[in-house]
Design an enzyme around this catalytic site. Structure first.
Site, PDB file in Angstrom:
ATOM      1  N   ARG A   1      -3.116   8.932  16.639  1.00 57.86           N
ATOM      2  CA  ARG A   1      -3.613   9.163  15.279  1.00 57.86           C
ATOM      3  C   ARG A   1      -4.464  10.430  15.322  1.00 57.86           C
ATOM      4  NH1 ARG A   1      -0.728   5.535  14.737  1.00 57.86           N
ATOM      5  NH2 ARG A   1      -0.882   3.635  13.508  1.00 57.86           N
TER       6      ARG A   1
ATOM      7  N   GLN B   1       0.085   4.930  21.153  1.00 56.58           N
ATOM      8  CA  GLN B   1       0.329   5.433  19.792  1.00 56.58           C
ATOM      9  C   GLN B   1      -0.812   6.385  19.406  1.00 56.58           C
ATOM     10  OE1 GLN B   1      -0.725   2.425  20.544  1.00 56.58           O
ATOM     11  NE2 GLN B   1      -1.475   1.224  18.837  1.00 56.58           N
TER      12      GLN B   1
ATOM     13  N   TYR C   1       0.840  -1.204   0.000  1.00 56.48           N
ATOM     14  CA  TYR C   1       0.000   0.000   0.000  1.00 56.48           C
ATOM     15  C   TYR C   1       0.878   1.259   0.000  1.00 56.48           C
ATOM     16  CZ  TYR C   1      -3.700   3.215   1.596  1.00 56.48           C
ATOM     17  OH  TYR C   1      -4.600   4.255   1.711  1.00 56.48           O
TER      18      TYR C   1
ATOM     19  N   VAL D   1      -9.523   1.403  12.860  1.00 59.36           N
ATOM     20  CA  VAL D   1      -9.686   1.549  14.303  1.00 59.36           C
ATOM     21  C   VAL D   1     -11.045   2.129  14.711  1.00 59.36           C
ATOM     22  CG1 VAL D   1      -8.437   3.768  14.415  1.00 59.36           C
ATOM     23  CG2 VAL D   1      -8.548   2.317  16.405  1.00 59.36           C
TER      24      VAL D   1
END
Ligand SMILES: NC(=O)c1ccc[n+]([C@@H]2O[C@H](COP(=O)([O-])OP(=O)(O)OC[C@H]3O[C@@H](n4cnc5c(N)ncnc54)[C@H](O)[C@@H]3O)[C@@H](O)[C@H]2O)c1
Length: 310
Positions: free
Chosen positions: A210, A208, A144, A186
């Site tokens: 985003r 983490q 990707y 998610v």
């Protein structure tokens, strides 16, 4: 009225884009092979005189007289793009090649939906367009990430060599109604798990981060980019700079759904980026664009949508 081709038009983002373009009176061709998209996403447009669907794979050439092309065809969720990684690279690279060929022949504008994944696991935070990225060429996400990077390269070479009128946007995590419930991204994962009362799975320790952009903000940024002057090619980041940890997102979803789900932790998949946040100064300057929808507002609409899918 313009004739507009939207590849990947039956997918999550493509369906919202088709909806907007049709409502503005454009003649829209939605081209899709239905790998991750569905007719259900564009069902409500089928009766419109200015909308049509074509079943086609962008790995094969396609010909139509059009004024603009939005190139979205490519699975975006890791579950699906890793299912057949060779097909993913082919879709990005051959898809870009065929659509650029069409843009060259018809002298139309073409917009590429690139991705924040071109920054890989970034060493610079937040990520400006000038950052070249930190991408593994041989990992499980590379089909990707590298496919999208190669597509960007081809866009700029078609512009330099053949004068094709290109536009490149780099989309950061986007969510909203019509995301596939089972696609492993998610936001859809957490909401579906919370609505079903299942454990909410966090990969890694949940620290983490985003940034999450609601789909209507993206569509606004995307169409502004297409309408911008021909000399602004991009790449330009389109994303929401609000940054959340996975743990914060999971807790928010639990609170908003009133769910009794518990949070559980699983090992982080390889090459999963630790941080992601767009620097959107360029989009503000060139497109007079910034996101408007707050996470709570967008999540509420998305939760309502997923309730209808249970
Ligand atoms: N959703 C995000 O957060 C995000 C982030 C960055 C970039 N993008 C990009 O935006 C575009 C749309 O993403 P999305 O979230 O709507 O994903 P999606 O999977 O819902 O939509 C992709 C669409 O492309 C179609 N498609 C896949 N391969 C094809 C092929 N070979 N020929 C024709 N059609 C094909 C699928 O059937 C689907 O309808 C993708 O190019 C993706 O890389 C999305």
């Amino acid at each position: 009225m313009k004739r507009i081709l939207v590849t990947g038009g039956a997918g999550f983002i493509g369906s919202h884009l088709c909806e907007k373009l049709v409502s503005e009176g454009n003649d829209v061709i939605c081209l899709d092979n239905f790998y991750t998209g569905s007719k259900e996403n564009v069902w409500h447009l089928l009766g419109e005189h200015n909308f049509e669907i074509v079943r086609h794979d962008v790995c094969q050439p396609y010909w139509a007289e059009v004024d603009e092309i939005y190139n979205l065809a490519c699975p975006a969720s890791p579950v699906y793009y890793q299912n057949d990684p060779i097909q993913t690279t082919k879709t990005s690279v051959f898809g870009a090649y065929h659509m650029l060929g069409l843009a060259r022949r018809t002298k139309c504008k073409i917009l590429q939906t690139s991705t924040s994944e071109v920054y890989g696991d970034p060493a610079v935070h937040p990520q400006p367009e000038s950052y070249w990225g930190n991408v593994n060429t041989i990992g499980i996400r590379s089909c990707y990430d590298e496919g999208k990077r190669c597509a960007e390269t081809m866009f700029f070479d078609y512009h330099r060599l053949h004068g094709v009128r290109i536009k490149v946007i780099r989309i950061f995590n986007t969510y909203g109604p019509r995301m596939a419930a089972n696609d492993g991204r998610v936001v859809s994962n957490f909401i579906m798990q919370a609505l079903r009362g299942e454990d909410i799975t966090i990969y890694g320790d949940g620290t983490q981060t985003r940034s999450f952009q609601y789909v209507s903000d993206l569509i606004d940024g995307m169409t502004r980019m297409m309408a911008s002057d021909d000399d602004f090619l991009g790449p330009v980041n389109i994303g929401n700079p609000g940054e959340f940890t996975m743990l914060e997102l999971a807790e928010k979803v639990i609170a908003m759904t009133g769910s009794k789900s518990k949070i559980i932790f699983r090992p982080l998949p390889s090459d999963d980026p630790k941080k992601r946040r767009p620097d959107i100064s360029l989009a503000k300057e060139k497109l007079d664009w910034e996101p408007k929808v707050k996470l709570d507002e967008g999540l509420a609409k998305t939760i309502e949508y997923f309730k209808t899918k249970i």
